[in-house]
Scaffold this active site. Structure first.
Site, PDB file in Angstrom:
ATOM      1  N   SER A  80       0.826   4.506  -0.921  1.00 20.64           N
ATOM      2  CA  SER A  80       1.755   5.643  -0.786  1.00 20.64           C
ATOM      3  C   SER A  80       1.240   6.556   0.323  1.00 20.64           C
ATOM      4  CB  SER A  80       1.781   6.399  -2.117  1.00 20.64           C
ATOM      5  OG  SER A  80       2.402   7.663  -1.987  1.00 20.64           O
TER       6      SER A  80
ATOM      7  N   TYR B  86      -0.701  10.858  -9.870  1.00 21.13           N
ATOM      8  CA  TYR B  86      -0.144   9.883  -8.923  1.00 21.13           C
ATOM      9  C   TYR B  86      -1.014   9.819  -7.675  1.00 21.13           C
ATOM     10  CZ  TYR B  86       3.481   7.568  -6.060  1.00 21.13           C
ATOM     11  OH  TYR B  86       4.178   6.705  -5.254  1.00 21.13           O
TER      12      TYR B  86
HETATM   13  P1  NAP Z   1      11.352   2.877  -9.063  1.00 25.24           P
HETATM   14  O1  NAP Z   1      12.682   2.667  -8.428  1.00 25.24           O
HETATM   15  O2  NAP Z   1      11.161   3.981 -10.046  1.00 25.24           O
HETATM   16  O3  NAP Z   1      10.911   1.467  -9.718  1.00 25.24           O
HETATM   17  C1  NAP Z   1       9.722   1.374 -10.423  1.00 25.24           C
HETATM   18  C2  NAP Z   1       9.568  -0.029 -10.939  1.00 25.24           C
HETATM   19  O4  NAP Z   1       8.332  -0.087 -11.685  1.00 25.24           O
HETATM   20  C3  NAP Z   1      10.689  -0.428 -11.896  1.00 25.24           C
HETATM   21  O5  NAP Z   1      11.026  -1.774 -11.711  1.00 25.24           O
HETATM   22  C4  NAP Z   1      10.046  -0.211 -13.254  1.00 25.24           C
HETATM   23  O6  NAP Z   1      10.561  -1.008 -14.265  1.00 25.24           O
HETATM   24  C5  NAP Z   1       8.604  -0.616 -12.975  1.00 25.24           C
HETATM   25  N1  NAP Z   1       7.727  -0.065 -14.004  1.00 25.24           N
HETATM   26  C6  NAP Z   1       7.458   1.236 -14.232  1.00 25.24           C
HETATM   27  N2  NAP Z   1       6.673   1.359 -15.310  1.00 25.24           N
HETATM   28  C7  NAP Z   1       6.447   0.103 -15.778  1.00 25.24           C
HETATM   29  C8  NAP Z   1       5.731  -0.424 -16.881  1.00 25.24           C
HETATM   30  N3  NAP Z   1       5.087   0.364 -17.755  1.00 25.24           N
HETATM   31  N4  NAP Z   1       5.715  -1.756 -17.052  1.00 25.24           N
HETATM   32  C9  NAP Z   1       6.389  -2.574 -16.207  1.00 25.24           C
HETATM   33  N5  NAP Z   1       7.089  -2.132 -15.156  1.00 25.24           N
HETATM   34  C10 NAP Z   1       7.119  -0.802 -14.942  1.00 25.24           C
HETATM   35  O7  NAP Z   1      10.249   3.153  -7.980  1.00 25.24           O
HETATM   36  P2  NAP Z   1      10.018   2.575  -6.507  1.00 25.24           P
HETATM   37  O8  NAP Z   1      10.256   3.669  -5.544  1.00 25.24           O
HETATM   38  O9  NAP Z   1      10.675   1.280  -6.331  1.00 25.24           O
HETATM   39  O10 NAP Z   1       8.442   2.382  -6.599  1.00 25.24           O
HETATM   40  C11 NAP Z   1       7.799   1.131  -6.469  1.00 25.24           C
HETATM   41  C12 NAP Z   1       6.378   1.380  -6.010  1.00 25.24           C
HETATM   42  O11 NAP Z   1       6.416   1.998  -4.729  1.00 25.24           O
HETATM   43  C13 NAP Z   1       5.583   2.312  -6.910  1.00 25.24           C
HETATM   44  O12 NAP Z   1       4.241   1.879  -6.975  1.00 25.24           O
HETATM   45  C14 NAP Z   1       5.676   3.632  -6.185  1.00 25.24           C
HETATM   46  O13 NAP Z   1       4.613   4.478  -6.495  1.00 25.24           O
HETATM   47  C15 NAP Z   1       5.614   3.144  -4.752  1.00 25.24           C
HETATM   48  N6  NAP Z   1       6.090   4.082  -3.730  1.00 25.24           N
HETATM   49  C16 NAP Z   1       7.396   4.448  -3.660  1.00 25.24           C
HETATM   50  C17 NAP Z   1       7.790   5.306  -2.657  1.00 25.24           C
HETATM   51  C18 NAP Z   1       9.223   5.738  -2.472  1.00 25.24           C
HETATM   52  O14 NAP Z   1       9.492   6.524  -1.550  1.00 25.24           O
HETATM   53  N7  NAP Z   1      10.168   5.262  -3.246  1.00 25.24           N
HETATM   54  C19 NAP Z   1       6.868   5.791  -1.744  1.00 25.24           C
HETATM   55  C20 NAP Z   1       5.548   5.394  -1.852  1.00 25.24           C
HETATM   56  C21 NAP Z   1       5.171   4.528  -2.844  1.00 25.24           C
HETATM   57  P3  NAP Z   1      11.936  -0.600 -15.059  1.00 25.24           P
HETATM   58  O15 NAP Z   1      13.047  -0.879 -14.092  1.00 25.24           O
HETATM   59  O16 NAP Z   1      11.918  -1.490 -16.229  1.00 25.24           O
HETATM   60  O17 NAP Z   1      11.819   0.845 -15.396  1.00 25.24           O
END
Ligand code: NAP
Length: 255
Positions: free
Chosen positions: A147, A160
Site C-alpha cells: 500500500s 493498517y
Molecule cells: P475490498 O474491495 O474491500 O476487497 C477485500 C477482499 O478481501 C474481499 O475479497 C474480501 O472478501 C477479502 N477479505 C477481507 N477479509 C477477509 C477474511 N477475513 N477472509 C478472507 N477474505 C477476506 O478491498 P481492495 O481494495 O480490493 O483491497 C485488496 C487489497 O489491496 C488489500 O490488501 C488492500 O489493503 C490493498 N490495497 C487497496 C488499495 C485501494 O486503493 N483499493 C490501495 C492499497 C492497497 P469478501 O468479499 O468476502 O468480503
C-alpha cells in the site's frame, strides 16, 4: 522464448486471496487472461470472478477460508487442496485485506487484532505454506499486496499502516531466504484505487479532492490498472526481480 512469451502464464496455477471483488478479482482475471488456472481463497463464494475466469476457458476452484480465524494448518491444507484440484501451485497473490478507520487513541484491541491477523499474520502463514511447496518444486512467485501506507503514516488507520509496513519487511525477509531457491517474493503497492476499501475516502468530498489533487496521473486508479504488474511479477519475465515493491500509484509517491 521471446520476451513477450516470457509474460505468458499458460500451464501455471495461481492462488489468489480475496478474489471475490476489488483488486483480488481484477488480479485473478488478469492472471487467467495471461493463461493461468486460478484458485480463489476467501470467505465468500466468488461467483462473478469464477464466471469471468471460466469464460476465458481456464479452470477455477474456490477454497472457503476466513483469514481472520484460520489456523496455520488450514493454510497448509489450502495449498494441498490447490495442488489436488489444479495439479500444482506456481503463484500466490496475498491480496485480501481489511481496513478499520479510527483515531489512534480510540482504536479497540479487537480492531487492532483483526486488521493485523488478516493483513499480516495470514500473509505470513499462507506464504510459508505456499513457500514450502514452491521450494520443493524449485520455482514459484509470491506477490504481496502492500500500500502507499507501506511508506507513509496515513490518517486514522494505525493498524493498517503497521500491517502494510510489515508486509514490505516480510517481502524482503522471504526474498532473502528464497531467491536462491527459485522463489521470487515481491510486492505491489497500489495507490488510491476505486474499490470498497476506499469508498469512505471517496464519500468524503474534502479527502477525495485532496487525494485526487496529489495524484500526478490526475485520476484515481481502477482495479484493472494492477493487471500488468501482477502478470509481470507472476511470470518468467520477472525471474531476476526479488524483494521489489512496485508502486502502481499514478505517481503518488513521487509527490
Ligand atoms: P475490498 O474491495 O474491500 O476487497 C477485500 C477482499 O478481501 C474481499 O475479497 C474480501 O472478501 C477479502 N477479505 C477481507 N477479509 C477477509 C477474511 N477475513 N477472509 C478472507 N477474505 C477476506 O478491498 P481492495 O481494495 O480490493 O483491497 C485488496 C487489497 O489491496 C488489500 O490488501 C488492500 O489493503 C490493498 N490495497 C487497496 C488499495 C485501494 O486503493 N483499493 C490501495 C492499497 C492497497 P469478501 O468479499 O468476502 O468480503
Amino acid at each position: 522464448m521471446t520476451v513477450l512469451d516470457a509474460f505468458r502464464l499458460d500451464g501455471r496455477v495461481a492462488l489468489v486471496t480475496g478474489g471475490n471483488r476489488g483488486l483480488g478479482a481484477a488480479c485473478a482475471v488478469a492472471l487467467a487472461e495471461a493463461g493461468a488456472e486460478v484458485a480463489l481463497l476467501g470467505r465468500t463464494e466468488p461467483a462473478d470472478t469464477r464466471k469471468r475466469i471460466e469464460a476465458l476457458g481456464r479452470r477455477v476452484t474456490y477454497l472457503p477460508c476466513d483469514l481472520g480465524t484460520a489456523a496455520p494448518e488450514e493454510f497448509t491444507a489450502a495449498v494441498g487442496a490447490v495442488r489436488a484440484d489444479l495439479g500444482r501451485l506456481d503463484i500466490l497473490v496475498n491480496n485480501a485485506g481489511i481496513i478499520r478507520r479510527a483515531p489512534a487513541a480510540e482504536v479497540t484491541p479487537a480492531d487492532w487484532h483483526d486488521v493485523l491477523t488478516v493483513n499480516l499474520d495470514a500473509v505470513f502463514h499462507l506464504s510459508q505454506a505456499a513457500g514450502r511447496a514452491m521450494i520443493a518444486q524449485g520455482s514459484g512467485k509470491i506477490i504481496n499486496v502492500a500500500s502507499m501506507l507501506s511508506f507513509q503514516g496515513g490518517i486514522r488507520v494505525p493498524a493498517y499502516t503497521a500491517g502494510k509496513h510489515a508486509v514490505v519487511g516480510l517481502t524482503r525477509a522471504l526474498a532473502n531466504e528464497w531467491a536462491g531457491l527459485g522463489v521470487n517474493v515481491n510486492a505491489i503497492a497500489p495507490g488510491y484505487l476505486i474499490t470498497d476499501n476506499t469508498a469512505a475516502l471517496r464519500e468524503d468530498p474534502a479527502r477525495a479532492a485532496a487525494i485526487l489533487e496529489r495524484i500526478p496521473a490526475g485520476r484515481w486508479g481502477t482495479p484493472e490498472d494492477l493487471g500488468g504488474a501482477v502478470v509481470f511479477l507472476a511470470s518468467e519475465a520477472a525471474r531476476y526481480v526479488h524483494a521489489a515493491v512496485l508502486p502502481v500509484d499514478g505517481g503518488w509517491l513521487a509527490r
